[in-house]
Scaffold this motif. Sequence first.
Motif, PDB file in Angstrom:
ATOM      1  N   SER A  36       0.805  -1.286  -0.050  1.00 35.84           N
ATOM      2  CA  SER A  36      -0.008  -0.166  -0.035  1.00 35.84           C
ATOM      3  C   SER A  36       0.825   1.298  -0.007  1.00 35.84           C
ATOM      4  CB  SER A  36      -0.897  -0.064   1.283  1.00 35.84           C
ATOM      5  OG  SER A  36      -0.140   0.065   2.326  1.00 35.84           O
ATOM      6  N   THR A  37       2.121   1.029  -0.062  1.00 30.98           N
ATOM      7  CA  THR A  37       3.003   2.130  -0.028  1.00 30.98           C
ATOM      8  C   THR A  37       4.422   1.864  -1.054  1.00 30.98           C
ATOM      9  OG1 THR A  37       2.622   2.506   2.163  1.00 30.98           O
ATOM     10  CG2 THR A  37       4.707   3.726   1.302  1.00 30.98           C
ATOM     11  N   THR A  47       1.402   7.164  -0.746  1.00 31.99           N
ATOM     12  CA  THR A  47       0.367   5.919  -0.299  1.00 31.99           C
ATOM     13  C   THR A  47      -0.816   5.891  -1.188  1.00 31.99           C
ATOM     14  OG1 THR A  47      -0.667   7.454   1.129  1.00 31.99           O
ATOM     15  CG2 THR A  47       1.394   6.297   2.023  1.00 31.99           C
ATOM     16  N   ILE A  48      -1.643   4.951  -1.150  1.00 31.37           N
ATOM     17  CA  ILE A  48      -2.998   5.082  -1.579  1.00 31.37           C
ATOM     18  C   ILE A  48      -3.759   6.310  -1.269  1.00 31.37           C
ATOM     19  CG2 ILE A  48      -2.933   2.288  -2.133  1.00 31.37           C
ATOM     20  CD1 ILE A  48      -4.902   2.109   0.080  1.00 31.37           C
ATOM     21  N   VAL A  78      -5.518   6.353 -11.114  1.00 34.29           N
ATOM     22  CA  VAL A  78      -6.431   6.072 -10.118  1.00 34.29           C
ATOM     23  C   VAL A  78      -7.819   5.583 -10.675  1.00 34.29           C
ATOM     24  CG1 VAL A  78      -8.155   6.916  -8.076  1.00 34.29           C
ATOM     25  CG2 VAL A  78      -5.596   7.859  -8.443  1.00 34.29           C
ATOM     26  N   HIS A  79      -8.156   4.258 -10.169  1.00 36.57           N
ATOM     27  CA  HIS A  79      -9.467   3.505 -10.739  1.00 36.57           C
ATOM     28  C   HIS A  79     -10.144   3.251  -9.319  1.00 36.57           C
ATOM     29  CE1 HIS A  79     -11.717   0.605 -12.884  1.00 36.57           C
ATOM     30  NE2 HIS A  79     -11.636  -0.206 -11.956  1.00 36.57           N
ATOM     31  N   VAL A  87      -4.666   2.251  -7.006  1.00 36.47           N
ATOM     32  CA  VAL A  87      -3.901   3.634  -7.290  1.00 36.47           C
ATOM     33  C   VAL A  87      -2.385   3.408  -7.734  1.00 36.47           C
ATOM     34  CG1 VAL A  87      -3.256   5.784  -5.998  1.00 36.47           C
ATOM     35  CG2 VAL A  87      -5.354   4.622  -5.465  1.00 36.47           C
ATOM     36  N   ASP A  88      -2.024   4.004  -8.678  1.00 37.17           N
ATOM     37  CA  ASP A  88      -0.712   3.532  -9.250  1.00 37.17           C
ATOM     38  C   ASP A  88      -0.137   2.303  -9.008  1.00 37.17           C
ATOM     39  OD1 ASP A  88       1.337   4.996 -10.545  1.00 37.17           O
ATOM     40  OD2 ASP A  88       2.650   5.106  -8.724  1.00 37.17           O
ATOM     41  N   GLY A  89      -1.143   1.237  -9.578  1.00 38.94           N
ATOM     42  CA  GLY A  89      -0.684  -0.063  -9.346  1.00 38.94           C
ATOM     43  C   GLY A  89      -0.613  -0.567  -8.090  1.00 38.94           C
ATOM     44  N   LEU A  90      -1.230  -0.033  -7.088  1.00 41.59           N
ATOM     45  CA  LEU A  90      -1.463  -0.302  -5.622  1.00 41.59           C
ATOM     46  C   LEU A  90      -2.745  -0.728  -5.309  1.00 41.59           C
ATOM     47  CD1 LEU A  90       0.878   2.288  -3.818  1.00 41.59           C
ATOM     48  CD2 LEU A  90       1.575   0.030  -4.243  1.00 41.59           C
TER      49      LEU A  90
END
Length: 113
Positions: A36-37, A47-48, A78-79, A87-90
């Motif tokens: 998540s980071t 972070t998300i 952001v999806h 968020v950015d692959g997280l």
Amino acid sequence: APAQAPVSGLLDACKRACDDMAPFVRATYGQLGAGSTKHKADDSAFTIADGIVQHLLQAVLLGDRPEVAVVGEEDVGVHLGGTHYEVDGLRVPEALRGAVDDAVRAVGALRQV
């Protein structure tokens, strides 16, 4: 030309949006862990919560207001929909979806103000 609202109204809406997002941010930081980071090029953490807050301010609150330019530090994908949020692959933990949804609704309601 359309009348423009004073900047104080916009600042008030942004402040209210930040207040409305605070529970989501607290919940997110309470669940930070592996996945998540990320660390940015300058070795600062991303972070998300960082990505979602900027997304909500830019896309949801200010969205289609061409007279408002936002310069943000966290310009990432952001999806927030479908079977998972990302968020950015997280991947956003499932346990946070309710808090994210609440923040989206609260900030979206401010857009109508």
